[in-house]
Scaffold this motif. Structure first.
Motif, PDB file in Angstrom:
ATOM      1  N   ALA A 205      -3.355 -13.215  -1.791  1.00  0.00           N
ATOM      2  CA  ALA A 205      -3.194 -11.851  -1.288  1.00  0.00           C
ATOM      3  C   ALA A 205      -1.873 -11.256  -1.747  1.00  0.00           C
ATOM      4  O   ALA A 205      -1.800 -10.076  -2.101  1.00  0.00           O
ATOM      5  CB  ALA A 205      -3.275 -11.851   0.236  1.00  0.00           C
ATOM      6  N   ARG A 206      -0.829 -12.064  -1.750  1.00  0.00           N
ATOM      7  CA  ARG A 206       0.479 -11.579  -2.203  1.00  0.00           C
ATOM      8  C   ARG A 206       0.441 -11.190  -3.674  1.00  0.00           C
ATOM      9  O   ARG A 206       1.035 -10.193  -4.090  1.00  0.00           O
ATOM     10  CB  ARG A 206       1.545 -12.639  -1.952  1.00  0.00           C
ATOM     11  N   GLY A 207      -0.281 -11.970  -4.467  1.00  0.00           N
ATOM     12  CA  GLY A 207      -0.361 -11.680  -5.885  1.00  0.00           C
ATOM     13  C   GLY A 207      -1.226 -10.470  -6.193  1.00  0.00           C
ATOM     14  O   GLY A 207      -0.789  -9.541  -6.877  1.00  0.00           O
ATOM     15  N   LEU A 208      -2.463 -10.449  -5.690  1.00  0.00           N
ATOM     16  CA  LEU A 208      -3.390  -9.384  -6.043  1.00  0.00           C
ATOM     17  C   LEU A 208      -3.141  -8.088  -5.295  1.00  0.00           C
ATOM     18  O   LEU A 208      -3.333  -6.992  -5.835  1.00  0.00           O
ATOM     19  CB  LEU A 208      -4.834  -9.834  -5.788  1.00  0.00           C
ATOM     20  N   LEU A 209      -2.708  -8.188  -4.036  1.00  0.00           N
ATOM     21  CA  LEU A 209      -2.559  -6.993  -3.208  1.00  0.00           C
ATOM     22  C   LEU A 209      -1.108  -6.598  -2.975  1.00  0.00           C
ATOM     23  O   LEU A 209      -0.835  -5.497  -2.493  1.00  0.00           O
ATOM     24  CB  LEU A 209      -3.244  -7.212  -1.844  1.00  0.00           C
ATOM     25  N   GLY A 210      -0.184  -7.517  -3.276  1.00  0.00           N
ATOM     26  CA  GLY A 210       1.219  -7.228  -3.014  1.00  0.00           C
ATOM     27  C   GLY A 210       1.572  -7.300  -1.549  1.00  0.00           C
ATOM     28  O   GLY A 210       2.565  -6.722  -1.117  1.00  0.00           O
ATOM     29  N   HIS A 211       0.767  -8.011  -0.764  1.00  0.00           N
ATOM     30  CA  HIS A 211       0.981  -8.108   0.678  1.00  0.00           C
ATOM     31  C   HIS A 211       1.687  -9.406   1.033  1.00  0.00           C
ATOM     32  O   HIS A 211       1.191 -10.488   0.715  1.00  0.00           O
ATOM     33  CB  HIS A 211      -0.353  -8.064   1.429  1.00  0.00           C
ATOM     34  N   ALA A 212       2.814  -9.302   1.702  1.00  0.00           N
ATOM     35  CA  ALA A 212       3.534 -10.490   2.134  1.00  0.00           C
ATOM     36  C   ALA A 212       3.209 -10.850   3.575  1.00  0.00           C
ATOM     37  O   ALA A 212       3.728 -11.829   4.108  1.00  0.00           O
ATOM     38  CB  ALA A 212       5.041 -10.278   1.976  1.00  0.00           C
ATOM     39  N   ALA A 213       2.359 -10.074   4.223  1.00  0.00           N
ATOM     40  CA  ALA A 213       2.009 -10.313   5.617  1.00  0.00           C
ATOM     41  C   ALA A 213       1.166 -11.573   5.747  1.00  0.00           C
ATOM     42  O   ALA A 213       0.633 -12.105   4.767  1.00  0.00           O
ATOM     43  CB  ALA A 213       1.252  -9.115   6.176  1.00  0.00           C
ATOM     44  N   SER A 214       1.036 -12.059   6.963  1.00  0.00           N
ATOM     45  CA  SER A 214       0.260 -13.264   7.220  1.00  0.00           C
ATOM     46  C   SER A 214      -1.221 -13.010   6.970  1.00  0.00           C
ATOM     47  O   SER A 214      -1.702 -11.872   7.039  1.00  0.00           O
ATOM     48  CB  SER A 214       0.460 -13.716   8.669  1.00  0.00           C
ATOM     49  N   VAL A 215      -1.944 -14.090   6.686  1.00  0.00           N
ATOM     50  CA  VAL A 215      -3.390 -13.986   6.505  1.00  0.00           C
ATOM     51  C   VAL A 215      -4.035 -13.476   7.788  1.00  0.00           C
ATOM     52  O   VAL A 215      -4.949 -12.648   7.752  1.00  0.00           O
ATOM     53  CB  VAL A 215      -3.992 -15.336   6.087  1.00  0.00           C
ATOM     54  N   ALA A 216      -3.548 -13.948   8.934  1.00  0.00           N
ATOM     55  CA  ALA A 216      -4.118 -13.544  10.227  1.00  0.00           C
ATOM     56  C   ALA A 216      -4.073 -12.033  10.410  1.00  0.00           C
ATOM     57  O   ALA A 216      -4.997 -11.440  10.980  1.00  0.00           O
ATOM     58  CB  ALA A 216      -3.368 -14.238  11.356  1.00  0.00           C
ATOM     59  N   SER A 217      -3.018 -11.393   9.913  1.00  0.00           N
ATOM     60  CA  SER A 217      -2.882  -9.945  10.076  1.00  0.00           C
ATOM     61  C   SER A 217      -3.679  -9.163   9.031  1.00  0.00           C
ATOM     62  O   SER A 217      -3.897  -7.955   9.196  1.00  0.00           O
ATOM     63  CB  SER A 217      -1.408  -9.542   9.983  1.00  0.00           C
ATOM     64  N   GLN A 218      -4.126  -9.832   7.969  1.00  0.00           N
ATOM     65  CA  GLN A 218      -4.857  -9.148   6.906  1.00  0.00           C
ATOM     66  C   GLN A 218      -6.358  -9.365   6.955  1.00  0.00           C
ATOM     67  O   GLN A 218      -7.123  -8.512   6.496  1.00  0.00           O
ATOM     68  CB  GLN A 218      -4.345  -9.624   5.533  1.00  0.00           C
ATOM     69  N   ARG A 219      -6.791 -10.500   7.495  1.00  0.00           N
ATOM     70  CA  ARG A 219      -8.219 -10.789   7.506  1.00  0.00           C
ATOM     71  C   ARG A 219      -8.930  -9.819   8.466  1.00  0.00           C
ATOM     72  O   ARG A 219      -8.336  -9.240   9.351  1.00  0.00           O
ATOM     73  CB  ARG A 219      -8.495 -12.237   7.887  1.00  0.00           C
ATOM     74  N   GLY A 220     -10.232  -9.661   8.219  1.00  0.00           N
ATOM     75  CA  GLY A 220     -11.004  -8.727   9.023  1.00  0.00           C
ATOM     76  C   GLY A 220     -10.947  -7.302   8.496  1.00  0.00           C
ATOM     77  O   GLY A 220     -11.510  -6.391   9.119  1.00  0.00           O
ATOM     78  N   LYS A 221     -10.276  -7.103   7.356  1.00  0.00           N
ATOM     79  CA  LYS A 221     -10.139  -5.757   6.779  1.00  0.00           C
ATOM     80  C   LYS A 221     -10.568  -5.785   5.312  1.00  0.00           C
ATOM     81  O   LYS A 221     -10.611  -6.835   4.685  1.00  0.00           O
ATOM     82  CB  LYS A 221      -8.681  -5.294   6.864  1.00  0.00           C
ATOM     83  N   TRP A 222     -10.833  -4.600   4.797  1.00  0.00           N
ATOM     84  CA  TRP A 222     -11.140  -4.459   3.378  1.00  0.00           C
ATOM     85  C   TRP A 222      -9.975  -3.807   2.658  1.00  0.00           C
ATOM     86  O   TRP A 222      -9.392  -2.844   3.139  1.00  0.00           O
ATOM     87  CB  TRP A 222     -12.406  -3.626   3.161  1.00  0.00           C
ATOM     88  N   PHE A 223      -9.634  -4.369   1.504  1.00  0.00           N
ATOM     89  CA  PHE A 223      -8.616  -3.808   0.625  1.00  0.00           C
ATOM     90  C   PHE A 223      -9.279  -3.557  -0.731  1.00  0.00           C
ATOM     91  O   PHE A 223     -10.486  -3.716  -0.874  1.00  0.00           O
ATOM     92  CB  PHE A 223      -7.438  -4.780   0.486  1.00  0.00           C
TER      93      PHE A 223
END
Length: 275
Positions: A205-223
Motif C-alpha cells: 500500500a505504501r508503494g502503490l498508493l503512497g499511504h503510510a497509514a496502518s492496514v487496519a485504517s485502510q482496509r474496507g475501502k476502495w482506492f
C-alpha cells in the motif's frame, strides 16, 4: 481516444523503466507540465497554455530505445529482463542478488501485490511460495480461483539483505528500496491492466498508493492505482502470526468485496464464512 496529456504522461512514466531519470525540455514544455501538475492538485482538467505542439510530444527516446512490444507477454518478458539488472535497485547495495519477478496469468483480472521475496521465494525464484504463499493459495481457493488464474507480484523484486548471516531471516523493504523498485511494478500494472488490484500488506500500500497509514485504517475501502480499483488487506503472513477469527474475517470481507467488484459468483457458503 487518448488525449495529448495522457500520451505525454504515459511516455514520461515509461522513462524510468528504460533507465532514464532526466529529460531535457524547453520553457514551453515546462509551462505546460507545471499547469498539468497544478491542475492535478486542484482536481481539475487543465488546458495547455499556448506553446508549440512539438514541445509536448512523447520524447523520441520512447520510440528509439523501446522495442516494438505488441503483446502483454512480450512486455512482461522485456520488463523481467530490465528488472534483472535494474540499476536503481543494484546501486543501493542493500538488496540481495537473486531477482524474483512474478507469476500467474498476464491477462488476469485480479493482480495481487506483496512486499518482497523471502527465503523460500528466493530459492524457487517465484513469489509467494513459502508459508505465506500457501496461506494466499488457500484464500484464492476459497474464492474459487487458482494461482494460475491471477497475477502475483511484489513491490520489490529482490530479497532485502540482512547481512552475511541472514540465512532464512527476512525483512520488509525500506522506503528507499521501495522507491528504487517502484517503476518496475508500475510498468507491470500498465502492461497487464487488471480489473482489480489487491495490496497485500502495508508495504504494498505504501508503494502503490503512497499511504503510510496502518492496514487496519485502510482496509474496507476502495482506492485507485493508475485508475484501477485497489483494495488493501492484511498480508498472508499476518494471518500466520495472528490466526484469529477476527483477522481471518477481515481478510475474507476484503476478498468478498473484490469478488463483487469483479462480478464473480458468490455462493451462500462463501457469504457465511466466519459468520
Amino acid at each position: 481516444m487518448s488525449t495529448l496529456r495522457q500520451l505525454a504522461i504515459e511516455a514520461l512514466s515509461n522513462l524510468p523503466v528504460q533507465g532514464q531519470t532526466t529529460l531535457a525540455v524547453d520553457a514551453g514544455a515546462r509551462a505546460i507540465l507545471r499547469e498539468w501538475m497544478l491542475a492535478a492538485r486542484r482536481g481539475t482538467t487543465a488546458q495547455p497554455p499556448s506553446a508549440p505542439a512539438a514541445a509536448v510530444e512523447p520524447p523520441a527516446v520512447q520510440q528509439s530505445t523501446t522495442p516494438d512490444l505488441q503483446t502483454t507477454e512480450q512486455k512482461l518478458a522485456w520488463l523481467r529482463e530490465k528488472a534483472l539488472n535494474w540499476r536503481a535497485a543494484r546501486a543501493l547495495g542493500s538488496l540481495r542478488d537473486t531477482m524474483v519477478f512474478a507469476t500467474g496469468d498476464p491477462h488476469a483480472q485480479l493482480m495481487l501485490v506483496g512486499e518482497a521475496p523471502g527465503y523460500e521465494e528466493e530459492q524457487q525464484q517465484e513469489p509467494f511460495v513459502g508459508p505465506a504463499g500457501q496461506k494466499l493459495t488457500q484464500i484464492l481457493t476459497a474464492m474459487g480461483l487458482s494461482r494460475a488464474k491471477v497475477y502475483i507480484s511484489n513491490i520489490c523484486k529482490f530479497r532485502p539483505s540482512m547481512g552475511p548471516q541472514q540465512h532464512t531471516a527476512n525483512r520488509a523493504p525500506n522506503d528507499e528500496e521501495i522507491a528504487a523498485c517502484l517503476p518496475i511494478i508500475q510498468a507491470e500494472i500498465r502492461a497487464i491492466r487488471p480489473a482489480c488490484i489487491v495490496c497485500l500488506g502495508g508495504t504494498a500500500a505504501r508503494g502503490l498508493l503512497g499511504h503510510a497509514a496502518s492496514v487496519a485504517s485502510q482496509r474496507g475501502k476502495w482506492f485507485e492505482t493508475q485508475g484501477i480499483p485497489t483494495r488493501v488487506t492484511y498480508h498472508p503472513s499476518y494471518l500466520l502470526r495472528n490466526d484469529t477469527i477476527t483477522a481471518r474475517r477481515a481478510v475474507w470481507e476484503d476478498m468478498l468485496a473484490v469478488m463483487q467488484k469483479l462480478n464473480m459468483p458468490i455462493s451462500a457458503k462463501q457469504l457465511r464464512y466466519f459468520k
